[in-house]
Design a protein around this motif. Structure first.
Motif, PDB file in Angstrom:
ATOM      1  N   ARG A  63       0.176  -0.459  -6.030  1.00  0.00           N
ATOM      2  CA  ARG A  63      -0.157  -1.026  -4.729  1.00  0.00           C
ATOM      3  C   ARG A  63      -0.359   0.058  -3.671  1.00  0.00           C
ATOM      4  O   ARG A  63       0.236   0.046  -2.592  1.00  0.00           O
ATOM      5  N   ARG A  64      -1.200   1.002  -4.011  1.00  0.00           N
ATOM      6  CA  ARG A  64      -1.383   2.158  -3.138  1.00  0.00           C
ATOM      7  C   ARG A  64      -1.930   1.766  -1.767  1.00  0.00           C
ATOM      8  O   ARG A  64      -1.526   2.335  -0.742  1.00  0.00           O
ATOM      9  N   LYS A  65      -2.846   0.818  -1.723  1.00  0.00           N
ATOM     10  CA  LYS A  65      -3.434   0.437  -0.440  1.00  0.00           C
ATOM     11  C   LYS A  65      -2.386  -0.161   0.494  1.00  0.00           C
ATOM     12  O   LYS A  65      -2.399   0.077   1.696  1.00  0.00           O
ATOM     13  N   VAL A  66      -1.467  -0.943  -0.085  1.00  0.00           N
ATOM     14  CA  VAL A  66      -0.409  -1.528   0.733  1.00  0.00           C
ATOM     15  C   VAL A  66       0.496  -0.436   1.283  1.00  0.00           C
ATOM     16  O   VAL A  66       0.834  -0.413   2.458  1.00  0.00           O
ATOM     17  N   ARG A  67       0.885   0.505   0.410  1.00  0.00           N
ATOM     18  CA  ARG A  67       1.758   1.581   0.862  1.00  0.00           C
ATOM     19  C   ARG A  67       1.071   2.447   1.913  1.00  0.00           C
ATOM     20  O   ARG A  67       1.696   2.891   2.872  1.00  0.00           O
ATOM     21  N   GLU A  68      -0.225   2.685   1.746  1.00  0.00           N
ATOM     22  CA  GLU A  68      -0.966   3.462   2.736  1.00  0.00           C
ATOM     23  C   GLU A  68      -1.008   2.739   4.081  1.00  0.00           C
ATOM     24  O   GLU A  68      -0.864   3.370   5.137  1.00  0.00           O
TER      25      GLU A  68
END
Length: 207
Positions: A63-68
């Motif tokens: 979930r990289r986009k969420v963490r970003e």
């Protein structure tokens, strides 16, 4: 949705983000700004912030986009958020250094789970000592075991899960998109987002 008390009984609340789940779920729909809608102070422990933006590891949900998004939101709003320092980050770093010196054995990797939740208990204890009689802490938390533990703390604390928070944004603050975002969250999390408690009654007084 909220049963409002008499004016003389109303409290001025402070939000305390108890675990990473609210940041993650609201981050899924890029709606963390909703935390500022009630006009409360927003407090997050350093360990919860670390859990929200850290790399989970190759075998975990990325979930990289969420963490970003969460990391960017925290940076943009650093002047509006109170970060509560706890002992957990230093403890985890010490454990990691020892693990690295031992050659990084797989079966001895320091556990991350529950560190965010543990970090907040000491923070609640510190906060309740300085709260005025007209103030209370609203802990936003979804973890059931953690909620039970918070209830055991003798302080002016109210619990609210993420699902209830979203309903509250719709019903008491008129955010129309909040009426449909829970299904979006459920889909994005493969139906793992918990519905939470049936009722989390709390009253927020606008400043």
């Amino acid at each position: 949705m909220i049963d409002k008390p008499e004016p003389e009984d109303a409290s001025t609340p402070r939000f305390l983000i108890m675990d990473n789940t609210p940041l993650s779920l609201l981050g899924t729909i890029e709606a963390l700004d909703w935390l500022f809608e009630p006009g409360c102070d927003v407090m997050i422990t350093d360990m919860v912030i670390a859990a929200a933006i850290r790399e989970p590891g190759e075998s975990r949900d990325q979930r990289r986009k969420v963490r970003e998004y969460v990391a960017g939101w925290l940076e943009r709003n650093r002047d509006r958020i109170t970060v509560l320092a706890t002992v957990e980050p230093q403890r985890y770093e010490r454990e990691m250094r020892l693990w690295e010196r031992a050659g990084k054995p797989d079966d001895q990797h320091p556990e991350w789970s529950d560190r965010g939740e543990r970090s907040v208990f000491s923070a609640v204890q510190d906060l309740k000592a300085v709260l005025a009689q007209t103030e209370e802490i609203i802990v936003i938390m979804d973890d059931r075991d953690g909620r039970d533990a918070v209830r055991a703390v003798r302080a002016d604390i109210a619990l609210m899960g993420t699902r209830t928070f979203i309903r509250w944004m719709e019903e008491d603050f008129g955010i129309e998109s909040a009426a449909t975002v829970w299904q979006v969250i459920r889909t994005a999390t493969a139906d793992t987002a918990g519905e939470g408690a049936e009722e989390d009654p709390v009253y927020i007084r606008r400043r």
